[in-house]
Design a protein around this motif. Sequence first.
Motif, PDB file in Angstrom:
ATOM      1  N   TYR A 105      10.877   5.468  -7.756  1.00  0.00           N
ATOM      2  CA  TYR A 105      10.799   4.042  -7.444  1.00  0.00           C
ATOM      3  C   TYR A 105       9.545   3.378  -8.015  1.00  0.00           C
ATOM      4  O   TYR A 105       9.501   2.158  -8.147  1.00  0.00           O
ATOM      5  N   SER A 106       8.526   4.168  -8.355  1.00  0.00           N
ATOM      6  CA  SER A 106       7.282   3.566  -8.862  1.00  0.00           C
ATOM      7  C   SER A 106       7.446   2.973 -10.257  1.00  0.00           C
ATOM      8  O   SER A 106       6.659   2.113 -10.653  1.00  0.00           O
ATOM      9  N   ILE A 107       8.439   3.397 -11.023  1.00  0.00           N
ATOM     10  CA  ILE A 107       8.614   2.871 -12.383  1.00  0.00           C
ATOM     11  C   ILE A 107       9.820   1.949 -12.497  1.00  0.00           C
ATOM     12  O   ILE A 107      10.254   1.624 -13.594  1.00  0.00           O
ATOM     13  N   TYR A 108      10.363   1.534 -11.357  1.00  0.00           N
ATOM     14  CA  TYR A 108      11.544   0.668 -11.381  1.00  0.00           C
ATOM     15  C   TYR A 108      11.179  -0.733 -11.832  1.00  0.00           C
ATOM     16  O   TYR A 108      10.196  -1.278 -11.354  1.00  0.00           O
ATOM     17  N   PRO A 109      11.930  -1.368 -12.680  1.00  0.00           N
ATOM     18  CA  PRO A 109      12.926  -0.811 -13.599  1.00  0.00           C
ATOM     19  C   PRO A 109      12.247  -0.283 -14.859  1.00  0.00           C
ATOM     20  O   PRO A 109      11.346  -0.927 -15.393  1.00  0.00           O
ATOM     21  N   PRO A 110      12.641   0.882 -15.323  1.00  0.00           N
ATOM     22  CA  PRO A 110      11.983   1.445 -16.505  1.00  0.00           C
ATOM     23  C   PRO A 110      12.544   0.835 -17.794  1.00  0.00           C
ATOM     24  O   PRO A 110      13.581   0.185 -17.787  1.00  0.00           O
ATOM     25  N   ASN A 111      11.837   1.096 -18.865  1.00  0.00           N
ATOM     26  CA  ASN A 111      12.328   0.748 -20.189  1.00  0.00           C
ATOM     27  C   ASN A 111      13.226   1.896 -20.642  1.00  0.00           C
ATOM     28  O   ASN A 111      12.800   3.041 -20.680  1.00  0.00           O
ATOM     29  N   TYR A 112      14.479   1.603 -20.995  1.00  0.00           N
ATOM     30  CA  TYR A 112      15.413   2.645 -21.424  1.00  0.00           C
ATOM     31  C   TYR A 112      15.398   2.854 -22.935  1.00  0.00           C
ATOM     32  O   TYR A 112      16.052   3.745 -23.438  1.00  0.00           O
ATOM     33  N   SER A 134      18.551   7.061  -3.494  1.00  0.00           N
ATOM     34  CA  SER A 134      19.061   5.985  -2.638  1.00  0.00           C
ATOM     35  C   SER A 134      20.128   6.511  -1.685  1.00  0.00           C
ATOM     36  O   SER A 134      20.085   6.243  -0.475  1.00  0.00           O
ATOM     37  N   LEU A 135      21.085   7.281  -2.201  1.00  0.00           N
ATOM     38  CA  LEU A 135      22.132   7.850  -1.333  1.00  0.00           C
ATOM     39  C   LEU A 135      21.550   8.861  -0.358  1.00  0.00           C
ATOM     40  O   LEU A 135      21.975   8.932   0.804  1.00  0.00           O
ATOM     41  N   GLY A 136      20.579   9.653  -0.810  1.00  0.00           N
ATOM     42  CA  GLY A 136      19.923  10.606   0.087  1.00  0.00           C
ATOM     43  C   GLY A 136      19.211   9.895   1.228  1.00  0.00           C
ATOM     44  O   GLY A 136      19.277  10.335   2.385  1.00  0.00           O
ATOM     45  N   SER A 137      18.550   8.792   0.923  1.00  0.00           N
ATOM     46  CA  SER A 137      17.862   8.022   1.968  1.00  0.00           C
ATOM     47  C   SER A 137      18.858   7.431   2.957  1.00  0.00           C
ATOM     48  O   SER A 137      18.622   7.452   4.172  1.00  0.00           O
ATOM     49  N   ILE A 138      19.957   6.917   2.445  1.00  0.00           N
ATOM     50  CA  ILE A 138      20.986   6.347   3.322  1.00  0.00           C
ATOM     51  C   ILE A 138      21.569   7.432   4.222  1.00  0.00           C
ATOM     52  O   ILE A 138      21.731   7.229   5.429  1.00  0.00           O
ATOM     53  N   CYS A 139      21.876   8.593   3.645  1.00  0.00           N
ATOM     54  CA  CYS A 139      22.440   9.693   4.444  1.00  0.00           C
ATOM     55  C   CYS A 139      21.466  10.165   5.515  1.00  0.00           C
ATOM     56  O   CYS A 139      21.872  10.442   6.654  1.00  0.00           O
ATOM     57  N   MET A 140      20.182  10.240   5.174  1.00  0.00           N
ATOM     58  CA  MET A 140      19.198  10.655   6.176  1.00  0.00           C
ATOM     59  C   MET A 140      19.078   9.618   7.283  1.00  0.00           C
ATOM     60  O   MET A 140      18.957   9.980   8.453  1.00  0.00           O
ATOM     61  N   ALA A 141      19.119   8.337   6.930  1.00  0.00           N
ATOM     62  CA  ALA A 141      19.031   7.284   7.946  1.00  0.00           C
ATOM     63  C   ALA A 141      20.244   7.317   8.866  1.00  0.00           C
ATOM     64  O   ALA A 141      20.109   7.239  10.096  1.00  0.00           O
TER      65      ALA A 141
END
Length: 177
Positions: A105-112, A134-141
């Motif tokens: 998340y620290s480099i969002y949005p990166p240069n592709y 993101s999905l892992g965070s949602i599942c943990m929540a």
Amino acid sequence: METSQRSPVQSSFLISIIVVLNIIVWMFLMSAVGLGAMHLHDCPLQPYIPIYLLVFGVTSIASLLLSYLNNTLETGFLSLLCSSCIFLLQLFNLGWFITGSEWVYSIYPPNYDSNGGEKYCQRKIYLFAFWFNSLGSICMAVGFFCAVYFLFLTCVKMAFRGHHLLHSHKRSYGVDA
């Protein structure tokens, strides 16, 4: 219909759900390992992202394999050793997930665009890591809130039945409260 007739159907349904969820988890973890290994040097902007996916995938797969092994063992030293290893791997994965989230998340949005020199991250590896986290965070929540909800329901049921969560000191010494 009697409950004894519904029970095998419910058990089969629950087993099917568990098998499907296991397959999905295995697919995600194998993809993390594969993408991390294939794109190990394709994210110079944050070179730890492919390593993060690779390590997280490998340790999670090891944890799953140990849990499958632990289900076949009887209670004893090997079962305790297996459970301890699973606990340590999961504890490591939690810390690694938090660290990986910072990297992603620290480099969002990166240069592709790879023509940007050292300031790019390959699109596939970054987006996989982003959605993986993101999905892992949602599942943990969701898991956390479900656990709190079921704990609350258990406490309410115990209260209505007249059970106490903690024994009174007076009762433990033979004196009624």
